[in-house]
Design an enzyme around this catalytic site. Structure first.
Site, mmCIF file in Angstrom:
data_model
loop_
_atom_site.group_PDB
_atom_site.id
_atom_site.type_symbol
_atom_site.label_atom_id
_atom_site.label_comp_id
_atom_site.label_asym_id
_atom_site.label_seq_id
_atom_site.Cartn_x
_atom_site.Cartn_y
_atom_site.Cartn_z
ATOM 1 C CG ASN A 1 -1.696 1.214 1.453
ATOM 2 O OD1 ASN A 1 -1.768 2.068 0.564
ATOM 3 N ND2 ASN A 1 -2.322 1.348 2.618
ATOM 4 C CE LYS B 1 -0.098 3.127 4.865
ATOM 5 N NZ LYS B 1 0.029 3.194 6.302
ATOM 6 C CG HIS C 1 -5.789 2.007 5.615
ATOM 7 N ND1 HIS C 1 -5.310 2.913 6.536
ATOM 8 C CD2 HIS C 1 -4.784 1.122 5.396
ATOM 9 C CE1 HIS C 1 -4.054 2.585 6.840
ATOM 10 N NE2 HIS C 1 -3.716 1.497 6.161
ATOM 11 C CD GLU D 1 -2.607 5.511 7.113
ATOM 12 O OE1 GLU D 1 -2.590 5.537 5.871
ATOM 13 O OE2 GLU D 1 -1.684 5.019 7.792
ATOM 14 C CD GLU E 1 -3.382 -2.473 7.554
ATOM 15 O OE1 GLU E 1 -2.272 -2.692 7.084
ATOM 16 O OE2 GLU E 1 -4.048 -1.467 7.282
ATOM 17 N N GLY F 1 2.945 1.990 10.911
ATOM 18 C CA GLY F 1 3.994 3.004 10.770
ATOM 19 C C GLY F 1 4.765 3.302 12.041
ATOM 20 C CB SER G 1 5.381 -2.132 12.041
ATOM 21 O OG SER G 1 5.071 -0.784 12.335
ATOM 22 N N GLY H 1 2.843 -1.179 4.283
ATOM 23 C CA GLY H 1 2.907 0.238 3.931
ATOM 24 C C GLY H 1 4.330 0.664 3.637
HETATM 25 P P1 PGA Z 1 2.985 0.134 7.641
HETATM 26 O O1 PGA Z 1 1.494 0.394 7.094
HETATM 27 O O2 PGA Z 1 3.471 -1.144 7.021
HETATM 28 O O3 PGA Z 1 3.772 1.346 7.191
HETATM 29 O O4 PGA Z 1 2.889 0.031 9.130
HETATM 30 C C1 PGA Z 1 0.604 -0.671 6.921
HETATM 31 C C2 PGA Z 1 -0.707 -0.163 6.385
HETATM 32 O O5 PGA Z 1 -1.186 0.875 6.840
HETATM 33 O O6 PGA Z 1 -1.291 -0.791 5.485
#
Ligand code: PGA
Length: 254
Positions: free
Chosen positions: A10, A12, A93, A95, A165, A171, A211, A232
Site C-alpha cells: 500500500n 499510500k 483503512h 487512515e 491492522e 507506521g 510495521s 505500507g
Molecule cells: P505500515 O502500514 O506497514 O507502514 O505500518 C501498513 C498499512 O497501513 O497498510
C-alpha cells in the site's frame, strides 16, 4: 499460512512516475516467486501507469467512492479504478476511517459498490491501543467488521480479503505478538463463519498489516491463520518489499 500467501503493498500518498521503476523491479522479481501472490496499490494517479508496467503482479486502488458516477468533485468510483486497471481496492483503512471520518456504514456501501463493479475488496479493520489495553480488541474488530461487511457474499475466495491492522502498529515499528495476531485472526474467522457459513468463510484470506518489514516478516507470516501481509512503508522500495515476498515464499515452502 493459506495455500498461496498474498502480499500487498500500500503506497499510500507516495509515488510519482519516478517510482514506476520500483513497480517494474517488484514485478520482474515476483515472476520467479510464483508461490506468492503479489500486488501493489499505488495512488490513483499511478494505477494506469503501474498496470501498463507490470505483467505478473496485481494492481489495485486504496479507496473508492460508494457511488458509481455523478456530481462528486474529487471522488473516484470503483468502475473508474477498474477502468484504469485496478483489480482490487483497499477499503476501510484506519487512515480513511480517521482522517475522512469514514463510518462502518459508509465502508459497507463502498464494499458493495466495488463488488458490483467486479473488483476484489481488501477490507481493513483494527483497534486503537486504548481499546487493546482495555481488553476489548476482539469485540471492537468484530463490531467493525459486522458493520462493514456486505450482507451476502458469492465466491468469497475471489472477492474478499480481510486485513487486520492494529492502528497502533501502523507506521510505528511496533507489532503485536504472534499469539495476539493469531488469536485475532481466529476470532475474525469465527465471525466470518457466523456471517457466511463454514465453507465461504474458509475461502477468505486474512492478512496482517502494521510495521511488517523484511526482518519480522517470516515470523509474522508463519503465525497461525495469517494468509499474507498488507505492507505500507516497507513496500516503497523494491528491495524491502521483495524481502517480504521472499520471506513469504520461504514460509510457504516450510
Ligand atoms: P505500515 O502500514 O506497514 O507502514 O505500518 C501498513 C498499512 O497501513 O497498510
Amino acid at each position: 499460512m493459506a495455500e498461496r500467501p498474498y502480499i500487498v503493498g500500500n503506497w499510500k500518498m507516495n509515488g510519482t512516475r519516478a517510482m514506476l521503476s520500483e513497480a517494474r523491479a517488484i514485478d520482474r522479481s515476483s515472476q520467479r516467486l510464483m508461490k506468492v501472490e503479489v500486488a501493489l496499490a499505488p495512488p490513483f494517479t499511478l494505477i494506469h501507469a503501474v498496470h501498463r508496467e507490470v505483467e505478473q503482479i496485481g494492481v489495485g486502488a486504496q479507496d473508492c467512492h460508494s457511488g458509481t458516477e455523478g456530481a462528486n468533485t474529487g471522488d473516484i468510483s470503483a468502475s473508474m479504478v477498474a477502468d484504469a486497471g485496478a483489480k482490487f481496492v483497499i477499503l476501510g483503512h484506519s487512515e480513511r476511517r480517521q482522517d475522512h471520518a469514514e463510518t462502518n456504514a459508509l465502508v459497507r456501501s463502498k464494499v458493495e459498490s466495488a463488488l458490483e463493479a467486479g473488483i476484489r475488496v481488501i477490507l481493513c479493520c483494527g483497534e486503537s491501543e486504548e481499546t487493546r489495553d482495555e481488553g476489548k480488541a476482539e469485540s471492537f474488530v468484530a463490531r467493525q467488521l459486522k458493520g462493514s461487511l456486505p450482507e451476502s457474499l458469492d465466491n468469497a475466495d475471489e472477492v474478499l480479503t480481510i486485513a487486520y491492522e492494529p492502528i497502533w502498529a501502523i507506521g510505528t515499528g511496533r507489532t503485536p505478538t504472534v499469539e495476539d495476531i493469531s488469536a485475532m485472526h481466529r476470532s475474525i474467522r469465527a465471525l466470518l463463519v457466523e456471517l457466511y457459513g463454514e465453507e465461504m468463510a474458509a475461502q477468505v484470506r486474512i492478512l496482517y498489516g502494521g510495521s511488517v518489514n523484511p526482518d519480522n516478516a517470516k515470523e509474522l507470516l508463519a503465525a497461525d491463520e495469517v494468509g499474507g501481509a498488507l505492507v505500507g512503508g516497507a513496500s516503497l522500495t523494491a528491495e524491502s518489499f521483495l524481502g517480504i515476498v521472499l520471506a513469504a515464499a520461504e514460509v510457504q515452502e516450510q
